[in-house]
Design a protein around this motif. Structure first.
Motif, PDB file in Angstrom:
ATOM      1  N   VAL A  43       0.845  -1.192   0.000  1.00 30.31           N
ATOM      2  CA  VAL A  43       0.000   0.000   0.000  1.00 30.31           C
ATOM      3  C   VAL A  43       0.880   1.241   0.000  1.00 30.31           C
ATOM      4  O   VAL A  43       1.900   1.303   0.695  1.00 30.31           O
ATOM      5  CB  VAL A  43      -0.918   0.030   1.252  1.00 30.31           C
ATOM      6  CG1 VAL A  43      -1.843   1.249   1.215  1.00 30.31           C
ATOM      7  CG2 VAL A  43      -1.727  -1.259   1.374  1.00 30.31           C
ATOM      8  N   ASP A  44       0.475   2.230  -0.772  1.00 32.34           N
ATOM      9  CA  ASP A  44       1.133   3.528  -0.748  1.00 32.34           C
ATOM     10  C   ASP A  44       0.083   4.572  -1.095  1.00 32.34           C
ATOM     11  O   ASP A  44      -0.987   4.251  -1.619  1.00 32.34           O
ATOM     12  CB  ASP A  44       2.294   3.572  -1.747  1.00 32.34           C
ATOM     13  CG  ASP A  44       3.183   4.802  -1.557  1.00 32.34           C
ATOM     14  OD1 ASP A  44       3.285   5.286  -0.410  1.00 32.34           O
ATOM     15  OD2 ASP A  44       3.755   5.281  -2.549  1.00 32.34           O
ATOM     16  N   GLN A  61      -2.066   3.370  -4.128  1.00 31.05           N
ATOM     17  CA  GLN A  61      -1.511   2.274  -4.902  1.00 31.05           C
ATOM     18  C   GLN A  61      -1.644   0.979  -4.115  1.00 31.05           C
ATOM     19  O   GLN A  61      -1.315   0.935  -2.915  1.00 31.05           O
ATOM     20  CB  GLN A  61      -0.038   2.530  -5.210  1.00 31.05           C
ATOM     21  CG  GLN A  61       0.218   3.838  -5.943  1.00 31.05           C
ATOM     22  CD  GLN A  61       0.698   4.948  -5.033  1.00 31.05           C
ATOM     23  OE1 GLN A  61      -0.081   5.504  -4.271  1.00 31.05           O
ATOM     24  NE2 GLN A  61       1.991   5.284  -5.097  1.00 31.05           N
ATOM     25  N   LEU A  62      -2.096  -0.084  -4.796  1.00 37.39           N
ATOM     26  CA  LEU A  62      -2.338  -1.375  -4.160  1.00 37.39           C
ATOM     27  C   LEU A  62      -1.750  -2.489  -5.026  1.00 37.39           C
ATOM     28  O   LEU A  62      -1.917  -2.483  -6.253  1.00 37.39           O
ATOM     29  CB  LEU A  62      -3.844  -1.611  -3.979  1.00 37.39           C
ATOM     30  CG  LEU A  62      -4.620  -0.539  -3.196  1.00 37.39           C
ATOM     31  CD1 LEU A  62      -6.120  -0.763  -3.328  1.00 37.39           C
ATOM     32  CD2 LEU A  62      -4.207  -0.540  -1.730  1.00 37.39           C
ATOM     33  N   ILE A  95       1.758  -3.997   3.757  1.00 38.54           N
ATOM     34  CA  ILE A  95       3.146  -3.519   3.770  1.00 38.54           C
ATOM     35  C   ILE A  95       3.110  -2.060   3.350  1.00 38.54           C
ATOM     36  O   ILE A  95       2.508  -1.715   2.335  1.00 38.54           O
ATOM     37  CB  ILE A  95       4.063  -4.216   2.745  1.00 38.54           C
ATOM     38  CG1 ILE A  95       3.739  -5.686   2.579  1.00 38.54           C
ATOM     39  CG2 ILE A  95       5.529  -4.002   3.088  1.00 38.54           C
ATOM     40  CD1 ILE A  95       4.445  -6.296   1.361  1.00 38.54           C
ATOM     41  N   LEU A  96       3.771  -1.197   4.105  1.00 37.88           N
ATOM     42  CA  LEU A  96       3.972   0.200   3.729  1.00 37.88           C
ATOM     43  C   LEU A  96       5.412   0.574   4.027  1.00 37.88           C
ATOM     44  O   LEU A  96       6.086  -0.107   4.808  1.00 37.88           O
ATOM     45  CB  LEU A  96       3.052   1.154   4.505  1.00 37.88           C
ATOM     46  CG  LEU A  96       1.553   0.995   4.388  1.00 37.88           C
ATOM     47  CD1 LEU A  96       1.019   0.145   5.522  1.00 37.88           C
ATOM     48  CD2 LEU A  96       0.870   2.365   4.404  1.00 37.88           C
ATOM     49  N   HIS A  97       5.855   1.651   3.431  1.00 33.87           N
ATOM     50  CA  HIS A  97       7.153   2.222   3.774  1.00 33.87           C
ATOM     51  C   HIS A  97       6.895   3.568   4.433  1.00 33.87           C
ATOM     52  O   HIS A  97       6.281   4.446   3.836  1.00 33.87           O
ATOM     53  CB  HIS A  97       8.036   2.398   2.535  1.00 33.87           C
ATOM     54  CG  HIS A  97       9.452   2.719   2.871  1.00 33.87           C
ATOM     55  ND1 HIS A  97      10.378   1.734   3.177  1.00 33.87           N
ATOM     56  CD2 HIS A  97      10.104   3.897   2.997  1.00 33.87           C
ATOM     57  CE1 HIS A  97      11.536   2.307   3.450  1.00 33.87           C
ATOM     58  NE2 HIS A  97      11.397   3.623   3.359  1.00 33.87           N
ATOM     59  N   ALA A  98       7.340   3.710   5.691  1.00 40.71           N
ATOM     60  CA  ALA A  98       7.068   4.920   6.480  1.00 40.71           C
ATOM     61  C   ALA A  98       5.558   5.080   6.661  1.00 40.71           C
ATOM     62  O   ALA A  98       4.944   6.043   6.188  1.00 40.71           O
ATOM     63  CB  ALA A  98       7.691   6.157   5.851  1.00 40.71           C
ATOM     64  N   ALA A  99       4.975   4.133   7.361  1.00 42.58           N
ATOM     65  CA  ALA A  99       3.517   4.044   7.479  1.00 42.58           C
ATOM     66  C   ALA A  99       2.886   5.286   8.083  1.00 42.58           C
ATOM     67  O   ALA A  99       1.773   5.668   7.702  1.00 42.58           O
ATOM     68  CB  ALA A  99       3.141   2.815   8.311  1.00 42.58           C
TER      69      ALA A  99
END
Length: 409
Positions: A43-44, A61-62, A95-99
């Motif tokens: 996820v973003d 985005q998925l 999963i995220l980056h810098a949630a």
């Protein structure tokens, strides 16, 4: 793996098909495709920070292993139309980056996780020197990630194809990254630490907005008189109201520097304000009537704001050596404990224990036994692994901490 990032291959396009979703039928098909796929949901979200007043998501985005990449336009859907997606996402680990950057805007859409894997935070917990998405991608996957449009105005419609390409890349790499990081978590024996941190992340809430935010304007310290503060406050509030109405970032109307300049010079007529070239900004003349009315209000208001306000919470720790030497002695001793734990665990000091928690403990300790320290840290929000690692050592350090003796005494 090659240690020279410039020599690594460049990932410039997503490796699976991406689909732009702004139609209900396409959205329903996307949910079914994601349901049939496996593993974590990457996820973003993209916002329009610096362009819009709101911090809403303008693209989500998925991606899941075995699915297409879906680029969802949340503006195109009502809350009710997102219900099926919301239910799916509430039952699928993310999963995220810098949630913490994306969770608030996703929550505005009714999208909430029940399990998280934050590749940025986990990279910190694993002791990586660089934890940006591109850096972690290089380290874990051995490729460079094309990063070109992170500061774009994502409220733009239609979105350019190269922007959508950039957005798709952000989730393309996350499932592979998650597998690499999971193996490293196990290799370092940090399963419990990561599990507790991810559980804690689910409770994340943005910090409440500061009171009297107008005092945070750039160069505000240049204002020396209460009347100047009154004018600055009045124009800042007018800018906020207009920015909310237009959904435009306040600084794009008139910058802080213009407001502070007017507050310093205090023009007495509308014509003087109009002729002042230092009062600039895209909306400085378009909405001149608003700025003049705000200036006039600030010039005439009887109740002037104080030059300084009392701030709640702890005193600034930089002042502790002079004003609170005993607390400072405890803080310096505690920092040594944190630094030692950081070296031992290969985790940055700020992740060993939140600095605010440490300062609170040192300034107002509720006791010096390991049990009392553990209880206080628990109340502050520390995780069990942190208390297990630190309580005994902090007890010894704080119990013996003494302020330095002044040789003149």
């Amino acid at each position: 793996m090659n240690d020279e990032p410039d020599l690594l291959p460049l990932l410039s396009a997503p490796r699976v098909e991406s689909v732009y979703v702004d139609d209900l039928d396409v959205l329903n098909a996307a949910v079914q495709d994601l349901l049939a796929a496996s593993g974590y949901l990457a996820v973003d979200a993209e916002r329009a920070s610096g362009f819009k007043y709101s911090q809403r998501a303008y693209l989500v985005q998925l991606y899941r292993t075995g699915s297409k990449i879906y680029l969802l336009d949340p503006i195109a859907f009502t809350d009710a139309e997102l219900t099926q997606l919301s239910e799916f996402m509430a039952n699928t680990p993310w999963i995220l980056h810098a949630a913490t950057q994306d969770l608030p805007c996703l929550a505005e859409l009714g999208l909430y996780p029940n399990e998280l894997f934050d590749t940025e935070l986990i990279s910190r917990l694993l002791g990586f020197d660089r934890v940006g998405l591109g850096a972690v991608c290089e380290l874990t996957l051995g490729v460079r990630l094309a990063k070109e449009h992170s500061a774009a105005d994502w409220s733009t419609r239609p979105l350019p194809a190269n922007w959508l390409n950039y957005a798709a890349l952000d989730v393309d790499v996350l499932p592979e990254m998650q597998k690499f990081l999971q193996a490293e978590i196990q290799a370092q024996g940090k399963e419990e630490i990561v599990a507790q941190e991810m559980k804690n992340l689910l409770r994340f809430q943005p910090k409440p907005a500061k009171t009297e935010r107008w005092r945070s304007m750039s160069n505000f310290h240049d204002l020396r008189e209460p009347r100047q503060l009154a004018v600055a406050k009045s124009i800042w509030e007018a800018r906020e109201q207009l920015a909310q109405k237009l959904d435009v970032s306040p600084g794009r109307l008139v910058p802080d520097s213009s407001i502070v300049h007017v507050a310093k010079t205090l023009p007495q007529t509308k014509s003087k304000l109009t002729g002042d070239k230092a009062f600039n900004g895209r909306a400085s003349r378009t909405y001149l009537d608003i700025w003049w009315q705000a200036l006039d209000t600030g010039l005439s208001v009887r109740e002037l704001p104080p030059m300084r306000i009392s701030v709640g919470g702890l005193p600034n720790h930089r002042n502790w050596p002079a004003k609170f030497p005993e607390a400072d002695a405890r803080l310096q001793a505690a920092k040594e404990v944190i630094a030692e734990a950081s070296k031992r665990l290969l985790i940055p000091t700020e992740n060993i224990l939140t600095p605010d928690y440490l300062r609170q403990l040192c300034f107002e300790p509720e006791g010096f036994s390991a049990l009392e320290i553990g209880n206080q840290l628990t109340q502050l929000g520390a995780r069990p692994w942190q208390i297990d690692e630190l309580a005994d050592e902090l007890s010894r350090a704080l119990s013996s901490a003494k302020p330095p003796v002044d040789p003149a005494l």
